[in-house]
Write a protein that holds these residues in place. Structure first.
Motif, short mmCIF file in Angstrom:
data_model
loop_
_atom_site.label_atom_id
_atom_site.label_comp_id
_atom_site.label_asym_id
_atom_site.label_seq_id
_atom_site.Cartn_x
_atom_site.Cartn_y
_atom_site.Cartn_z
N THR A 110 0.81 -1.04 -0.10
CA THR A 110 0.05 0.03 -0.07
C THR A 110 0.77 1.14 -0.04
OG1 THR A 110 -1.72 0.98 1.22
CG2 THR A 110 -0.16 -0.05 2.73
N ALA A 111 0.46 2.27 -0.58
CA ALA A 111 1.15 3.43 -0.98
C ALA A 111 0.04 4.60 -0.46
CB ALA A 111 1.78 3.93 -1.92
N GLU B 134 -0.16 7.81 -5.55
CA GLU B 134 0.56 7.41 -6.70
C GLU B 134 1.24 8.45 -7.17
OE1 GLU B 134 -1.47 3.82 -8.98
OE2 GLU B 134 -2.78 5.25 -8.22
N ASP C 208 5.77 5.04 -7.00
CA ASP C 208 5.66 4.42 -7.97
C ASP C 208 6.90 3.27 -8.31
OD1 ASP C 208 2.87 5.06 -7.95
OD2 ASP C 208 3.20 5.73 -9.92
N SER D 121 -3.52 1.83 -3.57
CA SER D 121 -3.11 3.34 -2.95
C SER D 121 -4.21 4.06 -2.34
CB SER D 121 -2.78 4.21 -4.53
OG SER D 121 -2.71 5.68 -4.30
N SER E 84 1.09 5.83 5.21
CA SER E 84 0.52 4.50 4.94
C SER E 84 1.11 3.61 6.02
CB SER E 84 0.76 3.92 3.79
OG SER E 84 -0.25 4.51 2.74
#
Length: 322
Positions: free
Chosen positions: A33-34, A37, A42, A69, A99
């Motif tokens: 998970t980020a 983006e 990425d 994301s 995150s």
């Protein structure tokens, strides 16, 4: 005769049934998970995946891979964290501080490997830089700010006022601002802050620095990086030079960065994930910092922002953006 002809098929079916759980047991699951983006984050995600593949964990075969994301929303980050924890993967990779904080708050058992967290101690992910003895470890993108400010002086030798656009609610950004406040006076410079709590605030925050700052330094603040083009627009219109912490922002219009290659950071993170998948406990693995720094220069951006770079400086870069 009829019964014996079917016996081999029955044996095969039993063998396949017995093999299915074994194959399933050999497959590992990684959830990534980020917070948002953008090119740097990425690149980390892709680097993690590349390291897993190099170690034999191939998506759809020996690896179950999930990615989500949060689109810049901390509430969404918390929802993703809870969802991933419920899935009980073999490891969760959390990219960027918000995150990582969401995932660490959601579990004390599922292995968590953070990446691109500037200060994991300040973010309260780990107690210190030693093995945590918890379910958490990871890789930081911490940069020595004195070297960053030396780059500012190389690009804009007469700069006295360094502007920073940042999200005060993002722990990694707040740490950078705090350290710059202490560092800059020692280098004969002062800090000028401009808050951007949301990505849509970045452009107006940058405009507020016109006439107040001689140069803008951008850290890896996720709001800022996700809206970098609005900063570049201000830099070009006001002839206000932009110096970045990451190479991807130079490709998007900053003049220069002396920073981390985020694809390399992702691969470094991925190698740590592999260690966890092979049985090491996250709490036994010391958090790491990327030590590979590269100078990236964008001569075209310098010209548009009113800066003349020396040939020697351009030639010293590891990467020159054409």
């Amino acid at each position: 005769m009829k019964q014996s002809s079917w016996a081999p098929l029955g044996a095969i079916a039993l063998a396949l049934a017995a093999a299915a759980p074994l194959a399933q047991a050999q497959q590992k699951s990684v959830a990534v998970t980020a917070i948002v983006e953008h090119p740097a984050l990425d690149a980390i995600r892709d680097g993690v995946k590349a390291s897993l593949a190099a170690a034999g964990y191939e998506e759809g075969k020996t690896l179950k891979w999930q990615y989500q994301s949060a689109q810049g929303n901390t509430g969404t980050a918390a929802q993703i964290a809870r969802k991933f924890v419920g899935d009980q993967p073999d490891a969760i990779v959390a990219i960027a501080t918000p995150s990582a904080q969401a995932v660490v708050a959601a579990t004390r058992t599922v292995p968590v490997i953070f990446s691109a967290v500037t200060d994991p101690v300040a973010a309260k992910l780990v107690k210190d830089w030693e093995p945590s003895k918890t379910n958490v470890t990871g890789v930081s993108d911490l940069l020595a700010l004195d070297k960053q400010m030396e780059l500012v002086k190389q690009v804009v030798p007469n700069a006295k006022r360094v502007g920073v656009v940042y999200n005060p609610g993002e722990a990694n950004s707040a740490v950078v601002v705090k350290e710059l406040k202490a560092l800059l006076p020692k280098m004969g410079m002062t800090l000028v802050e401009a808050a951007a709590p949301r990505s849509v605030d970045v452009g107006s925050a940058a405009r507020s620095l016109i006439g107040k700052a001689d140069v803008i330094y951008t850290s890896t603040d996720n709001n800022v990086v996700s809206a970098y083009e609005s900063l570049v627009k201000v830099g070009q219109e006001a002839k206000l030079p932009l110096i970045a912490a990451d190479a991807d922002s130079v490709k998007r219009g900053a003049i220069a960065s002396f920073g981390i290659n985020y694809r390399d950071l992702g691969e470094q993170t991925g190698r740590m994930v592999v260690r966890v998948l092979k049985g090491e406990k996250p709490g036994d693995i010391k958090p790491e910092i990327s030590t590979k720094l590269e100078l990236t220069v964008n001569p075209g951006a310098a010209e548009k922002q009113g800066v003349k770079l020396s040939d020697a400086f351009i030639k010293s870069a590891a990467h020159i953006v054409k």
